[in-house]
Design a protein around this motif. Structure first.
Motif, PDB file in Angstrom:
ATOM      1  N   MET A   1       0.700  -1.205   0.032  1.00  0.00           N
ATOM      2  CA  MET A   1       0.010  -0.138   0.168  1.00  0.00           C
ATOM      3  C   MET A   1       0.858   1.209  -0.053  1.00  0.00           C
ATOM      4  O   MET A   1       1.969   1.357   0.650  1.00  0.00           O
ATOM      5  N   ASN A   2       0.395   2.249  -0.745  1.00  0.00           N
ATOM      6  CA  ASN A   2       1.082   3.363  -0.752  1.00  0.00           C
ATOM      7  C   ASN A   2       0.531   4.429   0.245  1.00  0.00           C
ATOM      8  O   ASN A   2      -0.753   4.983   0.051  1.00  0.00           O
ATOM      9  N   PHE A   3       1.387   5.095   1.140  1.00  0.00           N
ATOM     10  CA  PHE A   3       0.680   5.699   2.194  1.00  0.00           C
ATOM     11  C   PHE A   3       1.160   7.366   1.850  1.00  0.00           C
ATOM     12  O   PHE A   3       0.862   8.207   2.465  1.00  0.00           O
ATOM     13  N   TRP A  10      -8.569   6.628   3.784  1.00  0.00           N
ATOM     14  CA  TRP A  10      -9.532   6.341   2.887  1.00  0.00           C
ATOM     15  C   TRP A  10      -9.065   4.718   2.574  1.00  0.00           C
ATOM     16  O   TRP A  10      -9.843   4.033   2.041  1.00  0.00           O
ATOM     17  N   LEU A  11      -7.676   4.711   2.574  1.00  0.00           N
ATOM     18  CA  LEU A  11      -7.136   3.387   2.032  1.00  0.00           C
ATOM     19  C   LEU A  11      -7.719   2.102   2.476  1.00  0.00           C
ATOM     20  O   LEU A  11      -7.691   1.171   2.068  1.00  0.00           O
ATOM     21  N   THR A  12      -8.289   2.332   3.906  1.00  0.00           N
ATOM     22  CA  THR A  12      -8.875   1.001   4.479  1.00  0.00           C
ATOM     23  C   THR A  12     -10.386   1.372   4.496  1.00  0.00           C
ATOM     24  O   THR A  12     -11.295   0.422   4.476  1.00  0.00           O
ATOM     25  N   LEU A  60     -12.443   4.384  -5.793  1.00  0.00           N
ATOM     26  CA  LEU A  60     -11.434   4.646  -7.032  1.00  0.00           C
ATOM     27  C   LEU A  60     -10.194   5.383  -6.573  1.00  0.00           C
ATOM     28  O   LEU A  60      -9.118   4.599  -7.017  1.00  0.00           O
ATOM     29  N   TYR A  61     -10.071   6.123  -5.688  1.00  0.00           N
ATOM     30  CA  TYR A  61      -8.855   6.711  -5.161  1.00  0.00           C
ATOM     31  C   TYR A  61      -7.920   5.825  -4.581  1.00  0.00           C
ATOM     32  O   TYR A  61      -6.847   5.624  -4.878  1.00  0.00           O
ATOM     33  N   THR A  65      -4.662   4.244  -5.995  1.00  0.00           N
ATOM     34  CA  THR A  65      -3.535   4.585  -4.951  1.00  0.00           C
ATOM     35  C   THR A  65      -2.799   3.069  -4.538  1.00  0.00           C
ATOM     36  O   THR A  65      -1.647   3.164  -4.461  1.00  0.00           O
ATOM     37  N   ASN A  66      -3.436   2.395  -4.342  1.00  0.00           N
ATOM     38  CA  ASN A  66      -3.271   0.882  -3.736  1.00  0.00           C
ATOM     39  C   ASN A  66      -2.368   0.119  -4.841  1.00  0.00           C
ATOM     40  O   ASN A  66      -1.390  -0.619  -4.477  1.00  0.00           O
ATOM     41  N   GLU A  67      -2.735   0.443  -6.023  1.00  0.00           N
ATOM     42  CA  GLU A  67      -1.982  -0.403  -7.221  1.00  0.00           C
ATOM     43  C   GLU A  67      -1.044   0.573  -7.554  1.00  0.00           C
ATOM     44  O   GLU A  67      -0.254   0.273  -8.617  1.00  0.00           O
ATOM     45  N   GLY A  68      -0.571   1.509  -7.016  1.00  0.00           N
ATOM     46  CA  GLY A  68       0.516   2.445  -7.238  1.00  0.00           C
ATOM     47  C   GLY A  68       0.757   3.454  -8.052  1.00  0.00           C
ATOM     48  O   GLY A  68       1.546   4.215  -8.296  1.00  0.00           O
TER      49      GLY A  68
END
Length: 167
Positions: A1-3, A10-12, A60-61, A65-68
């Motif tokens: 994951m990209n923090f 939002w990533l989680t 979608l964000y 983001t998680n895909e880099g």
């Protein structure tokens, strides 16, 4: 994951896996479409109020983001007070790009300079139009604004960013 992103919480919280409207298939389709585009394009997400556009875009964000992918989210409602919408876009682009990659260096400086020039031009032109409409003299407004902006484009954009952060 990209923090290294503005909305890391939002990533989680906003994922397609926890989407109650089961839009994961749509999100993955759109992600693949975006990843396949190399020339740039405009995408419009249209829907009535309350249909979940914001929720979908947050997911979608997260997905991108998680895909880099460097992903920038601009909340138009959050910055609705601005009389110059381009200032919001320019400020958020610079702020979020600097969060995503601290090593952008001279490319970020070039982008800042370019956006500062564009923003100054829009404001000067807008002042000319306003004074043309109000007092039938477009030159007066342009000259006042030009005198007000006797700073470099980069310094101008920096001051706009400070104003945006304080709101």
């Amino acid at each position: 994951m990209n923090f290294n992103c503005k909305y890391h919480e939002w990533l989680t919280e906003y994922t397609f896996d926890n989407c109650k409207l089961n839009r994961k298939e749509y999100g993955e389709f759109l992600t693949n479409y975006i990843k396949g585009e190399h020339d740039g394009f405009v995408l419009n997400l249209n829907g009535a109020w309350g249909t979940g556009k914001t929720e979908f875009l947050r997911r979608l964000y997260t997905h991108l983001t998680n895909e880099g992918y460097p992903t920038i989210y601009i909340d138009a409602w959050e910055s609705d007070f601005s009389q110059v919408p381009l200032s919001v876009v320019a400020s958020e682009l610079i702020n979020q790009l600097s969060i995503i990659n601290h090593n952008i260096g001279s490319d970020l400086d070039k982008l800042t300079g370019f956006l500062g020039k564009a923003l100054k031009g829009v404001v000067i032109a807008g002042a000319g139009l306003a004074t043309k409409h109000l007092v039938d003299d477009s030159a007066a407004g342009r000259e006042v604004v030009k005198a007000f902006f006797e700073t470099s484009p980069k310094d101008f954009l920096t001051s706009v960013k400070k104003i945006m952060k304080s709101k």
